[in-house]
Scaffold this motif. Structure first.
Motif, mmCIF file in Angstrom:
data_model
loop_
_atom_site.group_PDB
_atom_site.id
_atom_site.type_symbol
_atom_site.label_atom_id
_atom_site.label_comp_id
_atom_site.label_asym_id
_atom_site.label_seq_id
_atom_site.Cartn_x
_atom_site.Cartn_y
_atom_site.Cartn_z
ATOM 1 N N ILE A 10 0.851 -1.191 0.000
ATOM 2 C CA ILE A 10 0.000 0.000 0.000
ATOM 3 C C ILE A 10 0.884 1.237 0.000
ATOM 4 C CG2 ILE A 10 -1.690 1.326 1.335
ATOM 5 C CD1 ILE A 10 -2.743 -1.338 2.412
ATOM 6 N N LEU A 11 0.693 2.086 -1.010
ATOM 7 C CA LEU A 11 1.448 3.338 -1.130
ATOM 8 C C LEU A 11 0.454 4.488 -1.263
ATOM 9 C CD1 LEU A 11 4.263 2.280 -3.647
ATOM 10 C CD2 LEU A 11 4.471 2.546 -1.172
ATOM 11 N N PRO A 12 -0.040 5.021 -0.144
ATOM 12 C CA PRO A 12 -1.006 6.113 -0.229
ATOM 13 C C PRO A 12 -0.339 7.454 -0.525
ATOM 14 C CG PRO A 12 -0.589 5.561 2.057
ATOM 15 C CD PRO A 12 0.216 4.599 1.240
ATOM 16 N N PHE A 13 -0.918 8.216 -1.443
ATOM 17 C CA PHE A 13 -0.444 9.575 -1.714
ATOM 18 C C PHE A 13 -1.456 10.265 -2.621
ATOM 19 C CE2 PHE A 13 1.121 7.123 -5.258
ATOM 20 C CZ PHE A 13 1.084 7.966 -6.356
ATOM 21 N N ASP A 14 -1.373 11.579 -2.668
ATOM 22 C CA ASP A 14 -2.193 12.383 -3.568
ATOM 23 C C ASP A 14 -1.418 12.532 -4.876
ATOM 24 O OD1 ASP A 14 -3.414 14.562 -4.989
ATOM 25 O OD2 ASP A 14 -4.275 15.294 -3.111
ATOM 26 N N VAL A 15 -2.018 12.146 -5.992
ATOM 27 C CA VAL A 15 -1.292 12.157 -7.270
ATOM 28 C C VAL A 15 -0.812 13.545 -7.663
ATOM 29 C CG1 VAL A 15 -2.397 10.088 -8.181
ATOM 30 C CG2 VAL A 15 -3.460 12.329 -8.583
ATOM 31 N N ARG A 16 -1.391 14.596 -7.075
ATOM 32 C CA ARG A 16 -0.963 15.960 -7.398
ATOM 33 C C ARG A 16 0.311 16.360 -6.672
ATOM 34 N NH1 ARG A 16 -6.792 18.341 -6.020
ATOM 35 N NH2 ARG A 16 -6.396 16.829 -4.367
ATOM 36 N N ASP A 17 0.722 15.575 -5.695
ATOM 37 C CA ASP A 17 1.920 15.852 -4.905
ATOM 38 C C ASP A 17 3.096 15.138 -5.572
ATOM 39 O OD1 ASP A 17 4.005 15.926 -3.052
ATOM 40 O OD2 ASP A 17 2.668 15.729 -1.320
ATOM 41 N N GLU A 18 3.878 15.860 -6.376
ATOM 42 C CA GLU A 18 4.930 15.212 -7.159
ATOM 43 C C GLU A 18 6.053 14.650 -6.291
ATOM 44 O OE1 GLU A 18 6.348 16.549 -10.859
ATOM 45 O OE2 GLU A 18 4.533 17.679 -11.336
ATOM 46 N N ALA A 51 -2.569 3.929 -14.736
ATOM 47 C CA ALA A 51 -2.877 5.321 -14.392
ATOM 48 C C ALA A 51 -4.396 5.472 -14.379
ATOM 49 C CB ALA A 51 -2.246 6.267 -15.405
ATOM 50 N N ASN A 52 -4.978 5.227 -13.219
ATOM 51 C CA ASN A 52 -6.432 5.169 -13.101
ATOM 52 C C ASN A 52 -7.020 6.311 -12.271
ATOM 53 O OD1 ASN A 52 -9.143 3.743 -13.078
ATOM 54 N ND2 ASN A 52 -8.640 3.668 -10.895
ATOM 55 N N ALA A 53 -6.211 6.974 -11.469
ATOM 56 C CA ALA A 53 -6.738 8.045 -10.618
ATOM 57 C C ALA A 53 -7.395 9.125 -11.469
ATOM 58 C CB ALA A 53 -5.614 8.656 -9.782
ATOM 59 N N GLY A 54 -8.540 9.617 -11.027
ATOM 60 C CA GLY A 54 -9.201 10.650 -11.813
ATOM 61 C C GLY A 54 -10.464 11.156 -11.154
ATOM 62 N N VAL A 89 -5.416 16.532 -12.087
ATOM 63 C CA VAL A 89 -5.575 15.166 -11.592
ATOM 64 C C VAL A 89 -5.618 14.156 -12.734
ATOM 65 C CG1 VAL A 89 -7.144 13.587 -10.391
ATOM 66 C CG2 VAL A 89 -6.743 15.876 -9.470
ATOM 67 N N ASP A 90 -6.427 14.436 -13.761
ATOM 68 C CA ASP A 90 -6.721 13.444 -14.797
ATOM 69 C C ASP A 90 -5.665 13.371 -15.897
ATOM 70 O OD1 ASP A 90 -9.005 13.228 -13.328
ATOM 71 O OD2 ASP A 90 -10.398 13.519 -14.971
ATOM 72 N N LEU A 91 -4.866 14.408 -16.039
ATOM 73 C CA LEU A 91 -3.875 14.418 -17.112
ATOM 74 C C LEU A 91 -2.457 14.622 -16.594
ATOM 75 C CD1 LEU A 91 -3.054 14.387 -20.081
ATOM 76 C CD2 LEU A 91 -3.653 16.823 -20.201
ATOM 77 N N THR A 92 -2.191 15.783 -15.991
ATOM 78 C CA THR A 92 -0.821 16.111 -15.602
ATOM 79 C C THR A 92 -0.248 15.101 -14.614
ATOM 80 O OG1 THR A 92 -1.391 18.453 -15.893
ATOM 81 C CG2 THR A 92 0.679 17.952 -14.765
ATOM 82 N N ALA A 93 -1.039 14.723 -13.613
ATOM 83 C CA ALA A 93 -0.551 13.769 -12.615
ATOM 84 C C ALA A 93 -0.297 12.398 -13.222
ATOM 85 C CB ALA A 93 -1.550 13.658 -11.463
#
Length: 271
Positions: free
Chosen positions: A55-63, A85-88, A109-113
């Protein structure tokens, strides 16, 4: 192909298509890395998987968090065989009423991340000479759908990035897959952003009556096993629209042939 003992990393894995994909791949003997924002919800998914999980929890916007997660994922069993790449997040608002910050949030969220996540892995995969990148786009990434202008922009963009990346990596042994689901029975509509950026809070009839996530996940993994590059998972009118706008394999082959003939080297030599 067999996924036995392969390492599959899925973002947006705490629910919906992501969680269903985790269960499907686990049933085929894969090791699963689960990512999303909620460690608690990811742990619930992990408890249902009869396989080794990380389990690797993180916010995809946090590079920074993304780079840290990528390092841990690559170190876990010596590499990542499949990255999904499913987060969206979706949208339900007319363009005339939608604030620009909603466009930025959805595209982030849907593209850049998703681009940032794949960029963190492609060097490893290309050096190793194997790997699969799976981008969960949408029928709305092929057909402009009203009330989803930001979502369509992001999902169209994700397909463009994936198609160009596939061509660039076509001589490396790394495969790139684009998945275009139609209505799947998830919380996507309930969580969609409205014109001011707040969550919609209610679902659509089309979503509620959509494809069960388990069925969608099986169709997706079956198609990846067959090495299909563009995968439409939809029913009825949505399936017809997706098939109408499907990129022909001949065109994908033609672009890959440009790379094989030295197109990139010629372009770089001119710089």
């Amino acid at each position: 192909m067999s996924f036995e003992q392969k390492t599959v990393w899925i973002t947006g894995a705490s629910s919906g298509i992501g969680a269903a994909l985790a269960r499907e791949w686990a049933s085929r003997g894969a090791r699963i890395i689960l990512s999303g924002r909620s460690e608690e919800r990811l742990a619930e998914v992990a408890r249902d998987l009869n396989t080794e999980t990380l389990i690797l929890p993180f916010d995809v916007r946090d590079e920074d968090a993304l780079q840290d997660a990528a390092s841990k994922a690559l170190a876990w069993h010596g590499g990542v065989d499949v990255f999904v790449a499913n987060a969206g997040i979706s949208q339900r608002s007319p363009a005339l009423e939608t604030s620009m910050h909603v466009y930025r949030d959805i595209i982030d969220v849907d593209l850049t991340a998703q681009i940032a996540a794949s960029q963190a892995l492609i060097g490893h995969m290309a050096t190793r000479g194997s790997g699969r990148l799976v981008f969960i786009s949408s029928i709305a990434g092929k057909v402009g759908v009203p009330m989803r202008t930001a979502y369509c922009a992001a999902k169209f963009g994700l397909i463009g990035y994936a198609d160009a990346l596939r061509a660039e990596l076509s001589q490396s042994g790394v495969e790139v897959h684009v998945v275009c689901p139609g209505s799947v029975a998830t919380e996507v509509s309930r969580n969609a952003l409205t014109a001011d950026g707040t969550a919609r809070g209610r679902s659509d009839k089309a979503i509620d009556n959509g494809i069960p996530p388990a069925d969608a996940a099986k169709a997706i993994v079956d198609a990846i096993a067959l090495n299909q590059r563009e995968i439409v998972v939809a029913r009825g009118m949505e399936e017809a629209m997706g098939e109408m706008r499907r990129t022909p394999d001949q065109l994908l082959d033609q672009v890959a042939a440009m790379v094989a003939s030295g197109y990139m080297e010629k372009m770089q030599a001119e710089d």
